[in-house]
Scaffold this active site. Structure first.
Site, short mmCIF file in Angstrom:
data_model
loop_
_atom_site.label_atom_id
_atom_site.label_comp_id
_atom_site.label_asym_id
_atom_site.label_seq_id
_atom_site.Cartn_x
_atom_site.Cartn_y
_atom_site.Cartn_z
N ALA A 114 0.77 -1.25 0.00
CA ALA A 114 0.00 0.00 0.00
C ALA A 114 0.80 1.30 0.00
O ALA A 114 0.24 2.35 -0.34
CB ALA A 114 -0.95 0.01 1.19
N ALA A 115 2.07 1.29 0.41
CA ALA A 115 2.78 2.58 0.53
C ALA A 115 3.12 3.14 -0.85
O ALA A 115 3.42 2.36 -1.76
CB ALA A 115 4.07 2.39 1.32
N PRO A 116 3.06 4.46 -1.03
CA PRO A 116 2.81 5.49 -0.02
C PRO A 116 1.33 5.76 0.29
O PRO A 116 1.04 6.56 1.17
CB PRO A 116 3.46 6.73 -0.62
CG PRO A 116 3.39 6.52 -2.10
CD PRO A 116 3.51 5.04 -2.31
N GLY A 117 0.40 5.12 -0.42
CA GLY A 117 -0.99 5.27 0.02
C GLY A 117 -1.96 5.79 -1.03
O GLY A 117 -3.11 6.07 -0.72
N GLY A 118 -1.51 5.92 -2.27
CA GLY A 118 -2.40 6.43 -3.33
C GLY A 118 -3.67 5.61 -3.45
O GLY A 118 -4.79 6.14 -3.38
N LYS A 119 -3.50 4.28 -3.56
CA LYS A 119 -4.70 3.46 -3.79
C LYS A 119 -5.49 3.27 -2.49
O LYS A 119 -6.70 3.13 -2.53
CB LYS A 119 -4.31 2.11 -4.40
CG LYS A 119 -3.41 2.32 -5.58
CD LYS A 119 -3.70 1.59 -6.77
CE LYS A 119 -2.76 2.00 -7.89
NZ LYS A 119 -1.48 2.67 -7.54
N ARG A 142 8.57 2.82 4.77
CA ARG A 142 7.46 3.17 3.87
C ARG A 142 6.11 3.05 4.61
O ARG A 142 5.17 3.78 4.31
CB ARG A 142 7.49 2.28 2.62
CG ARG A 142 8.69 2.61 1.73
CD ARG A 142 8.80 1.70 0.52
NE ARG A 142 7.68 1.80 -0.38
CZ ARG A 142 7.57 2.69 -1.37
NH1 ARG A 142 8.51 3.61 -1.54
NH2 ARG A 142 6.52 2.70 -2.16
N ASP A 181 -1.09 -4.11 -5.62
CA ASP A 181 -0.47 -3.13 -6.52
C ASP A 181 1.03 -3.42 -6.39
O ASP A 181 1.72 -2.84 -5.56
CB ASP A 181 -0.83 -1.73 -6.02
CG ASP A 181 -0.35 -0.65 -6.95
OD1 ASP A 181 -0.34 -0.88 -8.17
OD2 ASP A 181 0.02 0.44 -6.47
N CYS A 234 3.01 -1.14 -12.70
CA CYS A 234 3.29 -0.02 -13.61
C CYS A 234 4.38 -0.45 -14.58
O CYS A 234 5.35 0.25 -14.79
CB CYS A 234 3.67 1.23 -12.82
SG CYS A 234 5.11 1.02 -11.79
N1 SAM Z 1 -0.18 0.97 -3.89
C1 SAM Z 1 0.78 2.03 -3.64
C2 SAM Z 1 0.14 3.36 -3.94
O1 SAM Z 1 -0.81 3.40 -4.76
O2 SAM Z 1 0.54 4.36 -3.36
C3 SAM Z 1 2.06 1.82 -4.41
C4 SAM Z 1 2.64 0.46 -4.14
S1 SAM Z 1 4.22 0.19 -4.80
C5 SAM Z 1 3.94 -0.03 -6.47
C6 SAM Z 1 4.54 -1.45 -4.26
C7 SAM Z 1 4.79 -1.58 -2.78
O3 SAM Z 1 5.04 -2.97 -2.49
C8 SAM Z 1 5.99 -0.82 -2.26
O4 SAM Z 1 5.61 0.05 -1.24
C9 SAM Z 1 6.94 -1.90 -1.76
O5 SAM Z 1 7.66 -1.51 -0.62
C10 SAM Z 1 6.01 -3.05 -1.47
N2 SAM Z 1 6.71 -4.36 -1.51
C11 SAM Z 1 7.98 -4.62 -1.85
N3 SAM Z 1 8.26 -5.93 -1.73
C12 SAM Z 1 7.14 -6.52 -1.29
C13 SAM Z 1 6.79 -7.84 -0.96
N4 SAM Z 1 7.67 -8.84 -1.07
N5 SAM Z 1 5.53 -8.08 -0.52
C14 SAM Z 1 4.64 -7.08 -0.43
N6 SAM Z 1 4.92 -5.80 -0.75
C15 SAM Z 1 6.14 -5.52 -1.17
#
Ligand code: SAM
Length: 479
Positions: A114-119, A142, A181, A234
């Site tokens: 979820a980070a940084p939280g857009g969705k 994060r 995401d 993305c």
């Molecule tokens: N959904 C977020 C938004 O809309 O703001 C953006 C998410 S970003 C594309 C993907 C996120 O997955 C990152 O914050 C990352 O730290 C986290 N991530 C990295 N490795 C992961 C794992 N093994 N399992 C779950 N999440 C992971």
């Protein structure tokens, strides 16, 4: 060939987009559009950025492209949670939710990455008060930023956790909607984020694909029978996109659903096999960055999971303390209260069983409902989250600051507020609440959280979308 992009990536895109790859590569040389989504639960609007003739984003409610990038960091409305700066294509999840999920029902929703939280903030604007969102981020630093952005959004029906997807086992087959995401190779962010270009390699794509497979296996097990899973990235390659969707369909019996599109949007429908649908955003066809999304439905062939029973271990604030706190609340009867160490937390009564059930799991909880603050000597020392929340009384004493003073407040500088009686006041800028201050006879205590204060260099980096290296995140970050 474009010298700035990896040759193997260019070859892949030429094969993927026969006859249109030149348009695609040209689009990557253009400036990335800037866009934002309003927090329509907070009825204050950001005139600072809303001025001018703005183009609406057609697949999201209350979201617009900006004609140029303002300084969000110096906009108090940003700090008030009046809007979220979010990439336009990724707001397409709203259309998936709108077309396939009955949001008038009470829902249990999990945003696993979820980070940084857009969705997550977007989901919070789509679900009702009888629903809950668990917003999870595995990387600790994060998760801190996630909790900050969720706090700004002002809702109380949300829990932020800091866990690996594997830690959710206790909630198997429990969620109406799980959003993945996923961390990805970030090909769709190349024009916004030079780091994504530097990190790209065939190996990295394979590494991301195997990580996504692991995350999705876990995510799929958490969806209840007949529930939904939204998968998005993305990036453009099929290993991280269609192949992940196909695996869920072929191995777990999920059905990927068809979504109606307006041809004017320029969204590309991808049908990797009969009756399997996914949606792609390319920058030469849609005003936004590269994005991939699919919504899948889980078969009804297993029993629904058992949500953990409400926790019996929670402490309730004393009657005396509650009398103090109630004075600050618009509708105390719609809430339940928990004494957590010194702090009093509020959660919606309608989902209190579901929320306290989470206290019976081993999840690492970072934020739980709304922190109201602590009562000391029969006085509420209000928490910052309470100022930003939607549950506080609308008529609390407030001081309106002009722009310069509001910025000084957000920098946690000393501010002067002459002519007010002693006590706690909300600080607002043009109707948007940005925090608390305590007025004393000869000074003002600026209660803005120290760790949130405007520190220009780091904040600009974060908001310009170049946050990946600074947070050492193994993931493309597009929100
Ligand atoms: N959904 C977020 C938004 O809309 O703001 C953006 C998410 S970003 C594309 C993907 C996120 O997955 C990152 O914050 C990352 O730290 C986290 N991530 C990295 N490795 C992961 C794992 N093994 N399992 C779950 N999440 C992971």
């Amino acid at each position: 060939m474009k010298s700035t992009l990896p040759a193997a990536f260019q070859e892949r895109m030429q094969l993927k987009l026969p006859g249109e790859s030149d348009f695609f590569f040209d689009a990557l040389e253009q400036k990335a559009p800037v866009s934002f989504r309003l927090n329509h639960s907070k009825n204050n609007h950001p005139p600072t950025i809303l001025s001018g003739d703005l183009q609406a984003i057609p697949w999201a409610t209350a979201a617009w492209y900006l004609n140029e990038r303002p300084s969000f960091i110096f906009d108090p409305f940003f700090h008030a949670g009046s809007y979220y700066v979010q990439e336009a294509s990724s707001m397409f999840i709203e259309e998936l939710v709108k077309q396939h999920i009955q949001t008038e029902r009470s829902l249990k929703v999990l945003d696993l990455c979820a980070a940084p939280g857009g969705k997550s903030t977007h989901l919070l604007s789509m679900i009702n008060d009888n629903s809950i969102l668990i917003s999870n981020e595995v990387i600790g630093s994060r998760a801190t930023i996630l909790a900050e952005n969720i706090t700004r959004w002002g809702r109380s029906n949300v829990v932020v956790t800091n866990n690996d997807p594997e830690h959710f086992q206790a909630l198997e087959s429990c969620f109406d909607l799980v959003l993945v995401d996923a961390p990805c190779s970030g090909e769709g962010m190349f024009r916004k984020d030079p780091n994504a270009v530097n990190e790209w390699s065939e190996n990295h794509v394979q590494l991301c694909a195997s990580r996504q497979k692991r995350i999705l296996e876990q995510a799929a097990s958490l969806v209840k029978p007949g529930g939904h899973l939204i998968y998005s990235t993305c990036t453009y390659n099929e290993e991280e996109n269609e192949q992940q969707v196909l695996r869920l369909c072929n191995e777990q019996g999920f059905r990927s659903l068809k979504t109606m599109l307006d041809p004017a949007w320029g969204v590309t429908e991808s049908i990797p096999k009969a009756d399997t649908y996914a949606y792609r955003f390319y920058p030469h066809k849609t005003r936004g960055e590269g994005f991939f999304a699919a919504i899948l439905e889980k078969p009804e062939d297993e029993a629904e999971g058992h949500w953990p029973r409400p926790s019996k271990k929670i402490s309730i604030p004393s009657k005396k303390n509650m009398e103090v706190v109630k004075e600050y609340l618009e509708d105390p009867d719609s809430l339940r209260f928990i004494q957590h160490k010194e702090q009093i937390l509020a959660i919606p009564a309608s989902v209190s069983d579901e929320m306290t059930g989470l206290l019976n799991t081993s999840l690492h909880i970072r934020l739980f409902g709304t922190d109201l603050g602590q009562v000391m000597h029969e006085e509420l020392i209000p928490a910052h989250a309470f100022a930003l929340s939607l549950i506080r009384k609308k008529t609390l004493p407030a001081v309106s600051l002009g722009l310069d003073d509001a910025i000084a407040y957000l920098q946690k500088k000393d501010i002067k507020i002459p002519g007010y009686a002693k006590g706690w006041y909300l600080i607002d800028y043009m109707g948007a609440v940005i925090g608390w201050a305590k007025i004393l006879p000869n000074r003002v205590n600026n209660a803005y959280p120290k760790e949130w204060r405007i520190r220009l260099a780091a904040d600009d980096l974060f908001l310009s979308g170049n946050a990946r290296s600074s947070y050492a995140a193994p993931a493309a970050d597009r929100a």
